[in-house]
Structure formats: C-alpha cells, structure tokens
Design a protein around this motif. Structure first.
Motif, PDB file in Angstrom:
ATOM      1  N   PHE A 171      25.813 -44.514 -18.548  1.00  0.00           N
ATOM      2  CA  PHE A 171      27.098 -43.699 -19.145  1.00  0.00           C
ATOM      3  C   PHE A 171      27.121 -42.497 -18.349  1.00  0.00           C
ATOM      4  O   PHE A 171      26.062 -41.648 -17.801  1.00  0.00           O
ATOM      5  CB  PHE A 171      26.543 -43.417 -20.536  1.00  0.00           C
ATOM      6  N   TYR A 187      28.681 -38.519 -18.385  1.00  0.00           N
ATOM      7  CA  TYR A 187      29.217 -37.364 -19.220  1.00  0.00           C
ATOM      8  C   TYR A 187      29.527 -36.323 -18.730  1.00  0.00           C
ATOM      9  O   TYR A 187      28.970 -36.224 -17.623  1.00  0.00           O
ATOM     10  CB  TYR A 187      28.048 -37.296 -20.586  1.00  0.00           C
ATOM     11  N   GLN A 196      30.099 -32.108 -19.140  1.00  0.00           N
ATOM     12  CA  GLN A 196      29.557 -30.924 -19.972  1.00  0.00           C
ATOM     13  C   GLN A 196      30.069 -29.645 -19.620  1.00  0.00           C
ATOM     14  O   GLN A 196      29.741 -29.343 -18.595  1.00  0.00           O
ATOM     15  CB  GLN A 196      27.982 -31.000 -20.570  1.00  0.00           C
ATOM     16  N   LEU A 212      28.725 -32.711 -25.152  1.00  0.00           N
ATOM     17  CA  LEU A 212      28.827 -33.974 -23.987  1.00  0.00           C
ATOM     18  C   LEU A 212      30.028 -34.759 -24.156  1.00  0.00           C
ATOM     19  O   LEU A 212      30.097 -35.174 -25.491  1.00  0.00           O
ATOM     20  CB  LEU A 212      27.639 -34.633 -23.891  1.00  0.00           C
ATOM     21  N   LEU A 243      31.986 -38.071 -23.234  1.00  0.00           N
ATOM     22  CA  LEU A 243      31.652 -39.472 -22.485  1.00  0.00           C
ATOM     23  C   LEU A 243      32.832 -39.854 -21.557  1.00  0.00           C
ATOM     24  O   LEU A 243      33.889 -39.528 -22.147  1.00  0.00           O
ATOM     25  CB  LEU A 243      31.482 -40.465 -23.404  1.00  0.00           C
ATOM     26  N   PHE A 296      29.163 -29.603 -15.347  1.00  0.00           N
ATOM     27  CA  PHE A 296      27.854 -30.410 -15.477  1.00  0.00           C
ATOM     28  C   PHE A 296      28.033 -31.714 -15.645  1.00  0.00           C
ATOM     29  O   PHE A 296      28.473 -32.123 -16.644  1.00  0.00           O
ATOM     30  CB  PHE A 296      26.905 -29.766 -16.411  1.00  0.00           C
ATOM     31  N   ILE A 315      26.397 -35.311 -16.379  1.00  0.00           N
ATOM     32  CA  ILE A 315      25.064 -36.019 -16.611  1.00  0.00           C
ATOM     33  C   ILE A 315      25.485 -37.537 -16.902  1.00  0.00           C
ATOM     34  O   ILE A 315      26.368 -38.160 -17.442  1.00  0.00           O
ATOM     35  CB  ILE A 315      24.473 -35.372 -18.052  1.00  0.00           C
ATOM     36  N   ARG A 356      20.534 -47.177 -20.190  1.00  0.00           N
ATOM     37  CA  ARG A 356      19.889 -48.051 -21.422  1.00  0.00           C
ATOM     38  C   ARG A 356      19.638 -49.188 -20.729  1.00  0.00           C
ATOM     39  O   ARG A 356      20.368 -49.968 -20.130  1.00  0.00           O
ATOM     40  CB  ARG A 356      20.917 -48.168 -22.278  1.00  0.00           C
ATOM     41  N   ASN A 371      19.673 -47.048 -29.553  1.00  0.00           N
ATOM     42  CA  ASN A 371      19.498 -45.420 -29.463  1.00  0.00           C
ATOM     43  C   ASN A 371      18.513 -44.989 -28.168  1.00  0.00           C
ATOM     44  O   ASN A 371      18.247 -43.684 -28.073  1.00  0.00           O
ATOM     45  CB  ASN A 371      19.112 -45.056 -30.692  1.00  0.00           C
ATOM     46  N   GLN A 390      18.908 -44.280 -25.217  1.00  0.00           N
ATOM     47  CA  GLN A 390      19.382 -43.716 -24.198  1.00  0.00           C
ATOM     48  C   GLN A 390      19.018 -42.856 -23.562  1.00  0.00           C
ATOM     49  O   GLN A 390      18.916 -41.635 -23.968  1.00  0.00           O
ATOM     50  CB  GLN A 390      20.970 -43.480 -24.643  1.00  0.00           C
ATOM     51  N   PHE A 404      18.443 -39.859 -20.610  1.00  0.00           N
ATOM     52  CA  PHE A 404      19.450 -38.842 -19.743  1.00  0.00           C
ATOM     53  C   PHE A 404      18.840 -38.565 -18.448  1.00  0.00           C
ATOM     54  O   PHE A 404      17.450 -38.034 -18.296  1.00  0.00           O
ATOM     55  CB  PHE A 404      19.869 -37.845 -20.779  1.00  0.00           C
ATOM     56  N   GLY A 405      19.562 -38.363 -17.461  1.00  0.00           N
ATOM     57  CA  GLY A 405      19.205 -37.896 -16.445  1.00  0.00           C
ATOM     58  C   GLY A 405      19.325 -36.174 -16.311  1.00  0.00           C
ATOM     59  O   GLY A 405      19.753 -35.750 -17.408  1.00  0.00           O
ATOM     60  N   PRO A 406      18.838 -35.341 -15.420  1.00  0.00           N
ATOM     61  CA  PRO A 406      18.700 -33.965 -15.417  1.00  0.00           C
ATOM     62  C   PRO A 406      20.006 -33.341 -15.369  1.00  0.00           C
ATOM     63  O   PRO A 406      20.075 -32.227 -15.249  1.00  0.00           O
ATOM     64  CB  PRO A 406      17.576 -33.712 -14.645  1.00  0.00           C
ATOM     65  N   ALA A 432      18.367 -31.655 -19.408  1.00  0.00           N
ATOM     66  CA  ALA A 432      18.759 -33.149 -19.918  1.00  0.00           C
ATOM     67  C   ALA A 432      18.740 -33.172 -21.548  1.00  0.00           C
ATOM     68  O   ALA A 432      17.800 -32.634 -22.108  1.00  0.00           O
ATOM     69  CB  ALA A 432      18.116 -34.272 -19.239  1.00  0.00           C
ATOM     70  N   PRO A 433      19.609 -33.842 -22.025  1.00  0.00           N
ATOM     71  CA  PRO A 433      19.238 -33.995 -23.604  1.00  0.00           C
ATOM     72  C   PRO A 433      18.055 -34.830 -23.716  1.00  0.00           C
ATOM     73  O   PRO A 433      17.978 -35.938 -23.045  1.00  0.00           O
ATOM     74  CB  PRO A 433      20.582 -34.779 -24.080  1.00  0.00           C
TER      75      PRO A 433
END
Lengths: 117, 113
Positions: free
Chosen positions: A34, A36, A38, A44, A46, A91, A93, A97, A104, A106, A108-110, B42-43
C-alpha cells in the motif's frame, strides 16, 4: 516483526523531474503493498493498493499517470512521481502485508520525505 | 465512504492514564486498529479489536463498542516516550476486498513532567 524499508528516506528535486521511491519487504514476501501520503500533522491517506504482478488499484482522486506504481516482485514495489511539482511535496509511506499474515499485520516503511522546489 | 473522528490533541502528565477516543462511520465494519507514529517515523501497530470489549497489551488497551461505532485506546502510566500521534484505523469489508485501512484524523499526545 517483519521489516519494510524505503529508499530514499529523503529527496529534494526540481520541479518537472521524476522521482522514484522504493519499498522493500526485507524478511517476508509481500503479496500486497500500500502507498500512503501524509501531510504534516495530518492523517495517512491511501493512494493505491498494489498486488504483485497486477496493476495497482488507485483511490479516487489519485492520478494514476502522475503516480506510477509497479509491484514487480514479492519483495519490491516502486512509486514514481512523474513531473513533480511543489504541491507533490509530502511524506510518502508504504506498507506491506504478507500472504500468511492476518489482515491487520500491515507493516509500515519508515517513509520518504519528498520536497519539490 | 468511511469517516473516523478523533480529538486532535491530548495533554497529560507523566504517570497518568490517557484515553483517546475514536468514532467511526462505515457500512461494512470489520475491525478497528490503533497505530502510534512518532514525528517523522513509521506508524507502528498497537492493538486491534474485531469484537466488543477490551483488549489488553501491556500498558496499552483498546476497547470497542460496535453498536456505538466507538472505540478508545487506553494508555496506562504514560511516559515521555509516549508523546506521539495516535491513529485509529478501520477495515471495511465492503471496500477494496477488505484489504484497505482507512485512518482516523489522528490525536497528538503530549506528555509533560
């Protein structure tokens, strides 16, 4: 836990150029990734969902010709911002998955901070 | 579509208990997750509820009431390092094959000495 990396972490470019952002799952195979966007102090949003080997599904209002997404392998997805303009500064992101994880899970990258001058 | 509302900011003193609320509107609700995000980071996943009730994970707990379309994140004995943004996120089974997360507006938690 699973690790997702993004490269570059930060990029500054001139208006009109294209920028490619990579998202990699380092220790698992990501069937779905995915992307995103931000804005500062915001949520965030999508942009698109990509499945390995198929075309990405874009959210309403996201220009697919502007934000090119490729998910060529189970560990790599790329987002290319074409002909970037200052309003594309944000930003970005990614998250990934795996096929065996619950929905749930999922990861996330930095994130990549894009600044377009 | 979906919408999720959270308070924009919460301030607490170190050691306090903090509750961050989330109300949502969605037609095919499947579950509610909570994520923490530090500035520029990151979240990270904190908790998940699919059924009514309380889920506890260490200092963090999350509650869900499906009939009220409402959930909250509870942080016990908050510490300075808990200062971050907290997002609730809903999975809607009717959109995107049930794979998508829709995030709330986010709550900025500030922990003070």
């Amino acid at each position: 836990g699973a690790v997702v990396s993004q490269h570059p972490s930060r990029v500054i470019c001139k208006s009109g150029t294209s920028v490619k952002i990579e998202c990699r799952s380092l220790d698992f195979q990501a069937t779905t990734m995915f992307w995103y966007r931000q804005f500062p102090k915001k949520s965030l949003m999508l942009m698109a969902t990509s499945n390995e080997g198929s075309k990405a599904t874009y959210e309403q209002g996201v220009e697919k010709d502007k934000f090119l997404i490729n998910h060529a392998s189970l560990t790599l997805s790329t987002l290319t911002v074409t002909s970037a303009h200052p309003e594309d500064s944000s930003f970005y992101i990614c998250s990934a998955r795996g096929s065996s994880g619950s929905w749930n899970e999922q990861f996330f990258g930095p994130g990549t901070r894009l600044t377009v001058l | 579509g979906q919408s999720l509302e959270q308070p924009s900011e919460v301030t607490a003193v170190e050691g306090a208990i903090v509750q961050i609320n989330c109300t949502y509107q969605t037609s095919g609700f499947y579950g509610l997750s909570w994520y923490q995000q530090h500035d520029g980071g990151a979240p990270t996943f904190l908790s998940y509820n699919a059924l009514d009730g309380l889920e506890e994970t260490g200092r963090f707990s999350s509650f869900l009431s499906r009939s009220d379309s409402y959930g909250y994140l509870l942080l016990q004995e908050v510490q300075m390092k808990d200062s971050a943004s907290y997002f609730c996120a809903v999975r809607d089974i009717l959109t995107g094959g049930g794979n998508k997360l829709t995030f709330g507006t986010g709550t900025q938690l500030k922990v003070e000495l």
